[in-house]
Design a protein around this motif. Structure first.
Motif, short mmCIF file in Angstrom:
data_model
loop_
_atom_site.label_atom_id
_atom_site.label_comp_id
_atom_site.label_asym_id
_atom_site.label_seq_id
_atom_site.Cartn_x
_atom_site.Cartn_y
_atom_site.Cartn_z
N ASP A 174 0.80 -1.22 0.00
CA ASP A 174 0.00 0.00 0.00
C ASP A 174 0.84 1.28 0.00
O ASP A 174 0.29 2.38 0.01
CB ASP A 174 -0.96 0.01 1.18
N ASN A 175 2.18 1.15 -0.05
CA ASN A 175 3.04 2.34 -0.06
C ASN A 175 4.36 1.98 -0.73
O ASN A 175 5.40 1.86 -0.08
CB ASN A 175 3.27 2.86 1.35
N ILE A 176 4.33 1.79 -2.03
CA ILE A 176 5.52 1.33 -2.74
C ILE A 176 6.64 2.36 -2.73
O ILE A 176 7.81 2.02 -2.92
CB ILE A 176 5.18 0.96 -4.21
N ASN A 177 6.31 3.63 -2.48
CA ASN A 177 7.34 4.68 -2.42
C ASN A 177 7.89 4.87 -1.01
O ASN A 177 8.72 5.74 -0.80
CB ASN A 177 6.77 6.01 -2.93
N ILE A 178 7.41 4.08 -0.04
CA ILE A 178 7.71 4.25 1.38
C ILE A 178 7.87 5.73 1.71
O ILE A 178 8.90 6.18 2.21
CB ILE A 178 8.93 3.42 1.82
N HIS A 180 5.88 9.57 3.05
CA HIS A 180 4.86 10.23 3.87
C HIS A 180 3.92 11.08 3.01
O HIS A 180 2.75 11.23 3.33
CB HIS A 180 5.54 11.12 4.91
N THR A 181 4.44 11.59 1.91
CA THR A 181 3.67 12.54 1.10
C THR A 181 3.16 11.96 -0.21
O THR A 181 2.29 12.53 -0.84
CB THR A 181 4.54 13.77 0.77
N ASP A 182 3.71 10.82 -0.64
CA ASP A 182 3.33 10.25 -1.94
C ASP A 182 3.04 8.76 -1.77
O ASP A 182 3.77 7.90 -2.23
CB ASP A 182 4.47 10.46 -2.95
N LYS A 183 1.92 8.46 -1.11
CA LYS A 183 1.56 7.09 -0.80
C LYS A 183 0.80 6.48 -1.96
O LYS A 183 -0.32 6.89 -2.29
CB LYS A 183 0.72 7.05 0.49
N VAL A 184 1.40 5.47 -2.60
CA VAL A 184 0.84 4.83 -3.78
C VAL A 184 0.85 3.33 -3.55
O VAL A 184 1.84 2.77 -3.07
CB VAL A 184 1.65 5.17 -5.05
N SER A 185 -0.24 2.66 -3.91
CA SER A 185 -0.33 1.20 -3.74
C SER A 185 -0.20 0.51 -5.10
O SER A 185 -0.50 1.10 -6.15
CB SER A 185 -1.65 0.81 -3.08
N ASP A 186 0.23 -0.75 -5.05
CA ASP A 186 0.38 -1.53 -6.28
C ASP A 186 0.65 -2.98 -5.92
O ASP A 186 0.97 -3.31 -4.78
CB ASP A 186 1.52 -0.97 -7.14
N TYR A 187 0.51 -3.85 -6.93
CA TYR A 187 0.89 -5.24 -6.81
C TYR A 187 2.24 -5.43 -7.50
O TYR A 187 2.54 -4.78 -8.51
CB TYR A 187 -0.13 -6.15 -7.50
N TYR A 188 3.05 -6.32 -6.94
CA TYR A 188 4.31 -6.64 -7.62
C TYR A 188 4.62 -8.12 -7.47
O TYR A 188 4.13 -8.79 -6.56
CB TYR A 188 5.47 -5.78 -7.13
N PHE A 189 5.43 -8.62 -8.39
CA PHE A 189 5.91 -9.99 -8.36
C PHE A 189 7.41 -9.98 -8.16
O PHE A 189 8.13 -9.14 -8.74
CB PHE A 189 5.55 -10.73 -9.66
N ALA A 190 7.90 -10.89 -7.33
CA ALA A 190 9.33 -11.03 -7.09
C ALA A 190 9.76 -12.42 -7.54
O ALA A 190 9.16 -13.42 -7.14
CB ALA A 190 9.65 -10.83 -5.61
#
Length: 523
Positions: A174-178, A180-190
């Motif tokens: 839920d916070n791929i940018n870790i 405080h001001t630009d919280k963006v969520s996404d799915y990823y595969f590793a």
């Protein structure tokens, strides 16, 4: 900062975000239920020969490998923790030709990626385990890993040994940018394959040996491909022994495009780069060379050379060389104590200032029983700066503890304090103090419950008298998990990770939640 950290959970943070603190009576009730469940599961394991009939698991008497202590620490490595290994227990009768191989013991069934290779680890070539045991280690990619665990190496019948594996994870973050001001969520595969090869006396390390491990990692986002990251982790270890002299070389290289991947033993992102407080490129190079000479049967001298380097493309990189000399005395076969000093020089990119430092340390290596292993080092560091400020004096320490109270349960703990250069704030260093623990409980032969938690405090201080440093960060994480051993070679599971950084400078505050599923194939 560099890569990860840990510590106690601040009461203020818990109460602010969760409301009223749970009452002691409620906590005691929950703990009692958890303890009762574990005891019941242990009892059930002892009377149920097979919980999953479809997998044709052998009876419990032969399914569990009996833990044994690996080769005792050599005088050449008195500061190291001896690792535990498991060998198959003798069976009362000869198994049928078609009988399946016994399952791995629970203390070696933690569903994490393989641990980092370290000169303080005894590697066993005869293991038949599937999943390595849990480890507790500090931040910075294991550069100062105070408690590594042994990595599985499969026997090949020759001096050459190998291990291969592949882990695939699917994660919602839920916070791929870790941020405080630009919280963006996404799915990823590793996608994380690995290979480990070794030759020579990898088990006892009494003779020459060489070991190489490599793990590339691809992090692929579904909706934000600009955040995709490709990382490489390389570890090399070699040793040579001749009479009273033992030489060991250890090289670790981490080429990271992502702040969330920092070591072989932690690819789920427990530690975060709070110094950067955001995704960042970082390359870590760490070289360690030790030479040990046994003066008598109880006294030995150890010379050390260490060279950690943290390269931040486009930011402030640093490079250090350090040398040390220690005298060790073996009070008992399982207890050794050492004392000595370390000195070094630290080059830091402009505009930060270069530094020198000295340390005095006392070390302890104690194998209390086959189930309890302890390593500790404590001392004080004196650091001087070209920036014309006073000497900075601070305690430094490392502690590692492993506890295997009974079959099916494994507990590990690590703590430490080190000084690092900031890669993002000019003329500032920070003292990183961390505490981390891992717990694993096996249930019903094939199910493994895990819990990892840790805390790190980063206290910044100026390296120049004209600079004011006030930043202070508290970072913590918690990660429960459940994994199932489907076959000897395949495991699958799910985990939840919450991590949070609370800083006295609000810009660096952030929190992150991840839910992931994973599958690991080993052969």
């Amino acid at each position: 900062m560099r890569i990860p950290r840990l510590v106690e959970f601040p009461l203020r943070t818990v109460t602010d975000r969760c409301g009223e603190v749970p009452r002691p009576r409620t906590l005691a009730f929950v703990a009692g239920i958890f303890f009762a469940a574990i005891v019941a599961a242990q009892a059930q394991e002892s009377i149920e020969p097979d919980v999953l009939p479809s997998l044709a698991e052998p009876p419990a008497a032969s399914a569990e490998a009996s833990p044994s202590v690996s080769t005792e620490s050599l005088p050449a490595l008195p500061q190291s923790l001896p690792s535990t290994s498991a060998e198959p227990a003798p069976s009362a009768r000869e198994p049928e030709p078609y009988s399946p191989e016994p399952l791995p013991s629970s203390e070696q069934a933690f569903p994490s990626s393989p641990e980092p290779l370290s000169p303080s680890t005894n590697y066993t070539s005869g293991q038949t385990t599937v999943i390595p045991p849990p480890v507790a280690a500090g931040p910075y990619g294991g550069t100062y890993n105070v408690f590594p665990a042994g990595e599985t190496i499969y026997p090949s019948g020759r001096p050459f040994h190998y291990a291969l594996g592949l882990t695939v994870r699917g994660v919602w973050d839920d916070n791929i940018n870790i941020s405080h001001t630009d919280k963006v969520s996404d799915y990823y595969f590793a996608i994380e394959p690995y290979i480990t090869v070794g030759v020579g006396d990898i088990e006892g390390r009494n003779r020459s040996y060489l070991r190489l491990s490599y793990m590339p990692s691809a992090i692929l986002f579904v909706n934000h491909s600009d955040q995709d990251a490709f990382n490489n982790l390389i570890n090399i270890e070699g040793g040579y022994s001749s009479g009273r002299l033992t030489l060991t070389l250890y090289e670790s290289i981490a080429l990271l495009e992502s702040a969330n991947l920092n070591s072989f033993f932690d690819t789920t992102g427990l530690w975060a780069n709070t110094d950067a407080s955001g995704p960042t490129r970082m390359n870590i190079f760490y070289t360690r060379l030790t030479a040990n000479y046994a003066l008598t049967g109880k006294i030995s001298l150890q010379a050390e050379f260490d060279s950690p380097s943290y390269a931040y493309p486009g930011h402030i990189s640093d490079y250090t060389i350090a040398g040390g000399l220690y005298v060790y005395y073996n009070f008992r076969p399982k207890l050794s104590v050492g004392i000595g000093g370390t000195f070094g020089y630290n080059w830091v990119d402009d505009p930060s200032t270069n530094q020198t430092f000295e340390q005095i340390n006392l070390r302890l290596n104690y194998q209390w029983t086959s189930k309890v292993l302890l390593y500790a080092s404590a001392g004080v560091e004196f650091r001087q700066f070209d920036g014309n400020r006073d000497t900075y004096d601070t305690p430094v320490f490392e502690v590692g503890l492993s506890y295997n109270p009974f079959s099916g349960t494994f507990i590990s703990f690590a703590a430490g304090r080190r000084i690092y250069n900031s890669g993002y704030i000019a003329n500032q260093d920070f003292g990183a103090t961390y505490v981390v623990g891992r717990f694993q409980q096996r249930l019903f032969h094939r199910v493994y419950l895990g819990l990892a938690a840790g805390y790190e405090n980063s206290d910044y201080f100026a390296t120049d008298r004209d600079v004011s440093a006030t930043r202070n960060d508290d970072y913590w994480f918690i990660e429960p998990s459940v994994d199932v051993l489907i076959t000897r070679w395949l495991s699958a599971g799910v985990y939840y990770l919450h991590r949070e950084d609370s800083s006295n400078q609000q810009f660096f505050d952030w929190e992150d939640n991840q839910v992931g599923v994973r599958a690991t194939l080993r052969f």
